[in-house]
Design an enzyme around this catalytic site. Structure first.
Site, short mmCIF file in Angstrom:
data_model
loop_
_atom_site.label_atom_id
_atom_site.label_comp_id
_atom_site.label_asym_id
_atom_site.label_seq_id
_atom_site.Cartn_x
_atom_site.Cartn_y
_atom_site.Cartn_z
N GLY D 160 12.95 30.91 19.89
CA GLY D 160 12.93 30.56 18.65
C GLY D 160 11.76 29.37 18.30
N CYS D 161 11.19 29.15 17.05
CA CYS D 161 9.94 28.26 16.73
C CYS D 161 10.36 26.94 17.34
CB CYS D 161 9.96 28.36 15.29
SG CYS D 161 11.15 28.07 14.21
N TYR D 162 11.53 26.50 16.95
CA TYR D 162 11.71 24.82 17.33
C TYR D 162 11.66 24.92 19.04
CZ TYR D 162 13.09 23.75 12.54
OH TYR D 162 13.17 23.22 11.31
N THR D 164 10.34 26.60 21.37
CA THR D 164 8.71 27.01 21.52
C THR D 164 8.07 25.53 21.72
OG1 THR D 164 9.00 29.33 21.01
CG2 THR D 164 6.67 28.22 21.44
N ALA D 165 8.10 25.11 20.34
CA ALA D 165 7.52 23.65 20.33
C ALA D 165 7.91 22.70 21.13
CB ALA D 165 7.40 23.15 18.78
#
Lengths: 345, 345, 345, 345
Positions: D160-162, D164-165
């Site tokens: 997911g994007c969150y 990954t960050a």
């Protein structure tokens, strides 16, 4: 220009390609950094020098380009250009001073300032007073309309961001003889704030622009004579600042000659851009800035009111790419015989 | 209209004031909520009913107005209006249906839709087809130019947001006889996204508009005939969406009659607005949206090129206040004999 | 403070009200202009002087306030204050220097700088080094929690924008004994760019912030000791800049004591704010900046995970209103015995 | 995978390169279009099919990709995949249904949904109920930490994007044993609105987000178990929407073990990413979204308070590139033996 075997990507790929040695003067401004970003992945370019504004002569990195271009920038006065081509992303006065010297060394130049855009010396004296002479071999770098002169030029004068957007929207109609003589052409352009430059001023403060729109320089912007020179007739031009970073939308209002059909207007646009890789025609689906931001495309749409002969043309581009650095590279490609798209897709 | 002693703020203040009973139909849209916010602090208003769109007839609160107006909203079909005046913040068709009934009950109306803006029945049939008849006693609510007819009207038809901005910019020149006959008037307007309404559509999606600008409805927006009716001549009008929430900037391009001086243009504006509390003239310091957002002001600036007779006028306002709810209250104030500024500063 | 008959709106309204003579030092900054906007419509205020930063002593107008407040601003060194109260919207050092002098003249002050916020002299020496002494009669102006000391104060030190948002979110839990001792409190705050001030710097350039978010001053912002002073315990505080003009959202993460129920948390908030006109509790519908922009409201929502005892609180306000000028006027109202809401709705 | 001579650019360049046949399911969403944009210029990819959501089976173009990718999109049910690899940019349920079938045909998959991210079946049943089974050969596609398992995987489940960050910011500290056991980890993430998807809802309306910030799904976002799975410990995670289109900034708050020095923290980050082409470490110059928008970079900065052991880490990326399509291509490159950077610079 040197030809050499390059092996850029380890492993499977082996490429023989021409490499041009390129220097960039003014690499730390908005347009300059965009230029560095694009040139660093251009398959036919090797960057041999870059200059930027800085207090000391100590070479410095550009953090925004980390792992994209990890070279160092030096002050202009410390630079020696071992290059075939130089991009000048400098203010007018600096370009005006530097260009003749570089030309005399046999370098070919792409100048992003306004120094050499106006051919008429009286007009140039008024709008670009620091430019006291026009060198030999200058081409006006509106790529889609000046391919041949660009290919042969020693110095390509890259158009302004507003003229690029507006002329790409109007020239097809004008060259096809469809614009009604003697009628006003109104150009109402909207630009993102990066167009106001990197200097921190009241005008570029976030709070001045967020939630706001402002017209400026009505009747008095120096891109007006540039557009009038290309069109051969006066225009009414007012630029506006809109609350976004990158992009221009130019709205153009004109009259067509009596009897002009929608089909004729479409044919004029399609004819003008049938071989243009970076102009996309959207017809009556009017184009929007978001489709061209961070690209070298210029999208153009239009609407003709056949009953009254009024025509409305909209043109959009990214002011830092097609309106500056992208078009500069497109011109470089034409000058050195590469595909127009090299490094730009 | 009842007169009564009100003691709104406990303690020191004792006020005798007239109170008008007001109902709002359509209180949950963008303009409707702004209307409620403004009316709730109007010193001469008591809100007796508010309707909104909702699935059931259960009264509901408007969370955005908590501690500002803590009444409840009911569906239109559940509403009974014990009121002296009704604000209609409804779609055209709903206004067209409801207004005659309310008028026949003796209520005075301020209608924010376009239903009753066009006097010519053919034009109305084309642009507002749901409106089949124009009642008696309708005034066009461009406050600054229609004070007397508004004071006497049974129904005030509140102008569109674009016409308000544009007509306030052009009418002073036109009434002073300064606009050159037969010349094109180009109106290029920029609006925030709230102008596209509260409905969630692809057009109102954040990602469609952030970092972008889009022209729409070129030559085909129904505010065009409204402006042409007031000006008595054709205009070329193209609206654009810009990435902000509230505000309109209208850029107007015209020609003045030969010999018109800058002083004459200034005099025309100053004469037209010498008693107007909500128009601020900025002369050649062109106005910006941020100065008028969340206010009922319309700021107007201009630039005349005396040599060529071209004039550029810029007008800015908040589309939800001066372009809708604020002007509606200003009209209400005129209808009921209050100071124009009551509830609006 | 004078009592007199005022007839502000011509015609029907006749009001007897107390009027306080008010001066504003620093009327041209972001907070200062907001203060002038609000004070100019305050029913119990007459503005007798305003100072601003300018090159010469020639009085000048504030164009953004045209037809709202049409007085003139003079430099601070040219000002004489015939006033009962003075608002100081100045940098810390200017406030620190000016306040003792004004206090000795018997004026009551509301100071928007940080000069007098910290009671501990060692902490003040570190974070506000220009402030060498704390006068008598200083109250900390967090209105909702300091009503009595504000009412009696000679100088009210208006809280910082971040502490206002964060303390209003945390103090109800802390005062109710619900925060678990020894556990970290994390405050992650997001502010619009107006919080960075009016100075044009690289940090406030539009292009630096559009489409971006940035954390800054991690562990090192001087609002940290202010929050720790009020809470009596350390906090981890990191502010962020988000691409909007006005508004703060403060996200707070803490642990509650074992056995705390959601009902207990709700009761703590409702108890703390049952008489607070400008705090709106939204429970588990988390509040958003847009609901409070351009108002003096602070909206607070929260979520408790009963299983783990983690609590999340969100607080939003407009940094220029409730976070600065609005709260300053709310404090002024308390100081002079007016309704807290006077001039603020 | 076929090897063939390709001559992509006419003229000088002659390249021998491997070409992989790729299909994209879900090419018309935000992530899907970004995938098409990137894949269309990937030197080792030939796109053989693309599906999108549409009413009829008539192939349609994607206007935003004009002159970038001019193929046509067909509905998923009309697609036959003559491909070596398929990218699934579909909702969870569609991926869960389609993946087993495609795997059984021998295709290798990169799945951008959450269907196969959670290994624990109870957790998966709770958060991704449509996914009833986990196929063989699944790797978790956090490229920088899973190179070997990705290289050998049949299906790479793109993070997911969150996560990954956040994981790129926390894992270096965790793997180096620097995170203090038993202490809370707070993750406060800020995302642009494209993260809320392409559907037009009240949540994605421009006016809901312009000038605003909102927390959502506090304690209840399904990216939480994904982060907890990778970290092996609970986290407190609250995402926020900020008014920009593309980008995530994740702010992470933790405690380090006693005695940890700033040098040790720096060494942990530098060790973790010494060979990572898309992670850029900025140290105590905290990174900002604008530096990574429209790129596959993740920039990470941090600040340690040695006295208290609190550490603050900031990580930024473009949610549509490194947080979705870019990382998917990076994983594809690892799966097929290409340079990680192929097609991504």
């Amino acid at each position: 220009m040197t030809t050499q075997v390059v092996n850029k990507v380890a492993g499977d790929q082996r490429t023989t390609r021409k490499l041009v040695r390129v220097a960039v003067a003014g690499a730390s401004g908005f347009a300059g950094q965009e230029l560095m970003r694009l040139l660093s992945r251009h398959p036919n370019v090797t960057i041999t020098a870059a200059t930027g504004s800085q207090a000391t002569s100590t070479p410095r990195r550009l953090p925004a380009l980390a792992k994209i271009w990890d070279g160092t920038v030096v002050p202009l006065n410390a630079a020696a250009f071992a290059a075939d081509a130089v991009f000048l992303a400098l203010p007018e006065a600096a370009s005006a001073e530097l260009a003749p010297m570089l030309l005399s060394s046999g370098l070919r130049l792409i100048d992003l300032s306004g120094a050499f855009r106006l051919r008429d010396s009286a007009s140039r004296a008024k709008w670009y007073p620091a430019t006291t002479a026009q060198p030999e071999g200058v081409a006006y770098g509106l790529t889609e309309f000046e391919l041949e002169s660009i290919a042969n030029a020693k110095l390509v004068s890259n158009p302004g961001c507003y003229p690029t957007a507006s002329l790409l929207g109007l020239l097809p109609l004008q060259r096809a003889g469809l614009l009604k003589p003697g009628c006003d052409i109104v150009i109402d352009a909207k630009s993102g704030i990066s167009g106001a430059g990197k200097a921190a001023t009241e005008r570029t403060h976030f709070s001045e622009n967020h939630g706001s729109v402002a017209a400026y320089n009505a009747f008095g912007h120096r891109h007006t004579p540039e557009m009038e020179q290309a069109l051969g007739q006066p225009v009414t031009f007012v630029p506006h600042l809109v609350p976004l970073d990158r992009g221009i939308l130019s709205s153009m209002y004109a009259r067509v000659v009596s009897g002009t059909t929608a089909a004729a207007v479409t044919a004029a646009f399609e004819g003008a851009y049938k071989d243009a890789p970076f102009v996309r025609l959207t017809g009556d689906v009017l184009p929007e800035i978001k489709h061209v931001a961070h690209t070298n495309f210029c999208d153009i749409g239009w609407k003709l009111d056949e009953a009254t002969g009024r025509v409305f043309v909209v043109s959009v581009l990214d002011n830092l790419v097609k309106g500056a650095s992208g078009q500069a590279i497109q011109n470089f490609n034409v000058m050195f015989g590469f595909d127009q798209k090299a490094g730009l897709l």
